[in-house]
Scaffold this motif. Sequence first.
Motif, PDB file in Angstrom:
ATOM      1  N   VAL A   1       1.207  -1.082  -0.559  1.00 48.40           N
ATOM      2  CA  VAL A   1      -0.374   0.063  -0.518  1.00 48.40           C
ATOM      3  C   VAL A   1       1.023   0.958  -0.432  1.00 48.40           C
ATOM      4  O   VAL A   1       1.687   0.978   0.900  1.00 48.40           O
ATOM      5  N   SER A   2       0.789   2.233  -1.103  1.00 46.90           N
ATOM      6  CA  SER A   2       1.496   3.189  -1.442  1.00 46.90           C
ATOM      7  C   SER A   2       1.412   4.295  -0.098  1.00 46.90           C
ATOM      8  O   SER A   2      -0.045   4.470   0.808  1.00 46.90           O
ATOM      9  N   ASP A   3       2.062   5.324   0.365  1.00 42.07           N
ATOM     10  CA  ASP A   3       1.383   6.977   0.318  1.00 42.07           C
ATOM     11  C   ASP A   3      -0.142   6.887   0.086  1.00 42.07           C
ATOM     12  O   ASP A   3      -0.042   6.892  -0.839  1.00 42.07           O
ATOM     13  N   LEU A   4      -0.209   7.865   0.470  1.00 43.97           N
ATOM     14  CA  LEU A   4      -1.523   8.802  -0.303  1.00 43.97           C
ATOM     15  C   LEU A   4      -1.228   9.616  -1.579  1.00 43.97           C
ATOM     16  O   LEU A   4      -0.339  11.184  -1.250  1.00 43.97           O
ATOM     17  N   LEU A   5      -2.132   9.897  -2.124  1.00 48.26           N
ATOM     18  CA  LEU A   5      -1.465   9.661  -4.100  1.00 48.26           C
ATOM     19  C   LEU A   5      -2.525  11.820  -3.900  1.00 48.26           C
ATOM     20  O   LEU A   5      -3.473  11.851  -2.722  1.00 48.26           O
ATOM     21  N   PRO A   6      -1.869  12.903  -4.456  1.00 51.70           N
ATOM     22  CA  PRO A   6      -2.895  13.192  -4.674  1.00 51.70           C
ATOM     23  C   PRO A   6      -4.301  13.316  -4.625  1.00 51.70           C
ATOM     24  O   PRO A   6      -5.010  14.275  -4.157  1.00 51.70           O
ATOM     25  N   THR A   7      -5.005  13.114  -5.202  1.00 51.03           N
ATOM     26  CA  THR A   7      -6.004  13.070  -5.238  1.00 51.03           C
ATOM     27  C   THR A   7      -6.668  11.637  -4.219  1.00 51.03           C
ATOM     28  O   THR A   7      -8.239  11.809  -3.558  1.00 51.03           O
ATOM     29  N   LYS A   8      -6.207  11.142  -2.885  1.00 53.70           N
ATOM     30  CA  LYS A   8      -5.954  10.883  -2.004  1.00 53.70           C
ATOM     31  C   LYS A   8      -6.435   9.626  -2.323  1.00 53.70           C
ATOM     32  O   LYS A   8      -6.761   8.926  -0.521  1.00 53.70           O
ATOM     33  N   ARG A   9      -6.294   8.444  -3.095  1.00 54.27           N
ATOM     34  CA  ARG A   9      -6.684   7.463  -3.288  1.00 54.27           C
ATOM     35  C   ARG A   9      -4.862   6.847  -2.538  1.00 54.27           C
ATOM     36  O   ARG A   9      -4.075   7.496  -2.330  1.00 54.27           O
ATOM     37  N   VAL A  10      -4.822   5.437  -2.283  1.00 52.86           N
ATOM     38  CA  VAL A  10      -3.567   5.400  -2.614  1.00 52.86           C
ATOM     39  C   VAL A  10      -3.370   4.013  -3.392  1.00 52.86           C
ATOM     40  O   VAL A  10      -4.573   3.291  -4.324  1.00 52.86           O
ATOM     41  N   MET A  11      -2.581   3.932  -3.741  1.00 54.65           N
ATOM     42  CA  MET A  11      -2.263   2.481  -4.675  1.00 54.65           C
ATOM     43  C   MET A  11      -1.593   1.325  -3.995  1.00 54.65           C
ATOM     44  O   MET A  11      -1.329   1.334  -2.519  1.00 54.65           O
ATOM     45  N   VAL A  12      -2.623   0.079  -4.190  1.00 52.24           N
ATOM     46  CA  VAL A  12      -2.692  -1.271  -4.026  1.00 52.24           C
ATOM     47  C   VAL A  12      -2.498  -1.955  -4.336  1.00 52.24           C
ATOM     48  O   VAL A  12      -3.031  -2.331  -5.659  1.00 52.24           O
ATOM     49  N   LYS A  13      -1.565  -3.302  -4.166  1.00 48.49           N
ATOM     50  CA  LYS A  13      -0.782  -4.217  -4.747  1.00 48.49           C
ATOM     51  C   LYS A  13      -0.632  -5.102  -4.060  1.00 48.49           C
ATOM     52  O   LYS A  13      -0.025  -5.517  -2.921  1.00 48.49           O
ATOM     53  N   ASP A  14      -1.834  -6.066  -4.596  1.00 50.13           N
ATOM     54  CA  ASP A  14      -2.157  -7.367  -3.595  1.00 50.13           C
ATOM     55  C   ASP A  14      -1.000  -8.728  -4.518  1.00 50.13           C
ATOM     56  O   ASP A  14      -0.628  -9.168  -5.793  1.00 50.13           O
ATOM     57  N   GLU A  15       0.205  -8.635  -3.695  1.00 47.15           N
ATOM     58  CA  GLU A  15       1.559  -9.644  -4.615  1.00 47.15           C
ATOM     59  C   GLU A  15       1.006 -10.931  -4.886  1.00 47.15           C
ATOM     60  O   GLU A  15       1.912 -11.739  -4.922  1.00 47.15           O
TER      61      GLU A  15
END
Length: 550
Positions: free
Chosen positions: A501-515
Motif C-alpha cells: 500500500v502506497s502513501d496517499l496520492l494527490p487524489t487522496k487515494r492509495v495504490m494497492v498491489k496484492d502480492e
Amino acid sequence: MVNWDSNVFPGVLGRTCDRPCEPACRRVRVEEEPVAICRLKRVAADNKGDVKKMMPQGPFKPNGKKVALLGAGPAALTVGRDLATLGYELHLYDEQKSGGGFMRSQIPAFRLPETVLNEEVNYILDLGIHTHFNTYVSSLKEILAKNYDAVFIGTGAPKGRDLPDMEGRQEGAANIHIGINWLSSVAFEHIKKIGRKVIVLGGGNTAMDCCRTARRLGGEEVKVVVRSPFAEMKASPWEKEDAQHEDIPILDCHVPKTFVVENGKLKGMTFEKVHAVKDAQGKRQLVPTGEAEVFIEADDVLVAIGQENSFPWIERDLGVEFDKWNMPVVDKVTFASTHKKVFFGGDSAFGPKNVITAVAHGHQAAVSIDLLCKNEDITKRLAPYVNLVSQKMGIHEWAYDSEVVQDKRYIVPQADKKLTLSNRKKEVELGFDGVTGFKEAERCLNCDMETVFTPSKCIECDACVDICPTACITFTPNEEEADLRLHLKAPSKNLTQDLYVSDLLPTKRVMVKDEDVCLHCGLCAERCPTAAWDIQKFFYNVTKAGKACH
C-alpha cells in the motif's frame, strides 16, 4: 557455475532433487504446473562444457588447521568444498569405495548415472581433500585423538526400519530385505537378481526406487503396498507416476499383518484393508474396513518403511549429548553439537530429508568450523548478501524478456521402456534438449524482479491497472485492511500475504498491489509513462565460509 556455487551438485540435483522450491513458483497461479526448476538445472549441467578451469585452482595456501569429515555424502562434501579453498587440511572418511554417500548407494543408476555422480564428486575431491575410503570409523574417540581442530559428521540415516516382531519375519528372513541395504547391495553389484513376484512395503521415494529396481532385476510382478491412502504417500508425485508407468501397481490402505512362510520358504504376506477417517480433532486414523484379510504372493519382500539414525560408534562419554530419540543435540543455526569440536549435518543432524537440505547444512556447518578455527564466536554470522538493481534501461528497453508466455510445462522425454527395464543402468529420463530447455525457462515469471512504486512520480493515469494481466493493482480510497481487501479489483482472500500500500496520492487515494496475485511480469513498469513504477532485480547469496559471498 551459479548452481555449483550454491547447490554444489547441479547434475545430481537436476535429476533427483525433491524440488522443495517448485511449490512456491508463481507459474502455478496461472497454470497447474510450476516451471521445471529442477530439470532446468540438469540442462545447465548437461550443456556446461569445460567448467573445471572456472573452479578454484589448488594447491591452496595451508592455514595450519586440520578437519575430519566423516561420511562422504552431500553434507560432508559441501563442507569440504567450502573449506578446501581456505587452506584447511581435510580428511574424508567413508566405508564405501567412492564418494557420494547415499547419492551413490541409494539412488539407482537409471535415475543418476555413475558418470554424472563421479564427475561432481571429483570436482570437490580434486580440491586437495585427503580421502580414506573403505574405512569404517568405529570410534569417534579415536578420531578426536588425532588432534583435528574440528570434526564434521555427515553419516546419514543408515539404518532401515524393520518389522522384527511380525509373524513369519524370522522364518522368512532369507527373502525379506531392508530396502536401503538392498539398494546398496544392488548399486555395488552384490545382488544381481530377485524373485519373479515382489512386494515392496512403504510409500516413500525409497520404496519407489526399490520397486523400479526390482523390475530391472527380474521382478515380473512387482507390487507396492502402503498403509496410507495414495494421495498421502510420502513419495513425490512424479516418483509414483514413474513407477506406475513401469507397470507397477500401488495398493494403498493395506496394513501388513503377517509374513506367510511354508516349509521354511516365503510364500507372501497378508494385509488388513483399512480406510482413513478423521477424529473430532481432525487427526487422521486408519480404521479397518471389516473386509477379509488380503493375501499377496511373493518370492521376495523389500521393506522400505523408513530410515533411522545409528551412532553406535560415538561413545557416550565424550560430551556429545543425545536426546530421548537417540539423536545428537544439534544447534539448528550453527550445526554444532554439545562438544566444542563436533558438528553434524545432513540426515545425521535432524533425520532423513534430502540432498539439497544436506547441502544447505554443509554450507552453514563450514561457516561454523571456519569461525571456530579462527577463535571467533560461531553464533555471530554474516547476514546473506542481498541487493536490488534497477532493470529499466529506457522506456521500452529491458534487460530481460517481459513477454508472458502461455506455454504449459514441457514434458521431459524418456527412453523406451523396453530398453530401460532390461538394463538397470540405462537412464530413464533423457532431459530437455537446448531448445526445449530454453522454452521451459521462458515460462519463468521473473520472481526475482521486484516492483517498486514511487508515489511522487505517479499521475494516476491508471495505465498500470489497464495493462496488469492479473488485476493485482487497484487505486482506491484508503480503508481499514479488512475492508480494503474486499474492494480491490481482485478481492484479496489470502490473509497471510501482506498488501503493498502506497502513501496517499494527490487524489487522496492509495495504490494497492496484492502480492498474492502479482506475477512480477514488469508490464506495469514498462507501461508507466512517468517511471513511477520501476522493476528491480533482487539478488540473494547465502553466506559461505570465509566470506559474505563468492
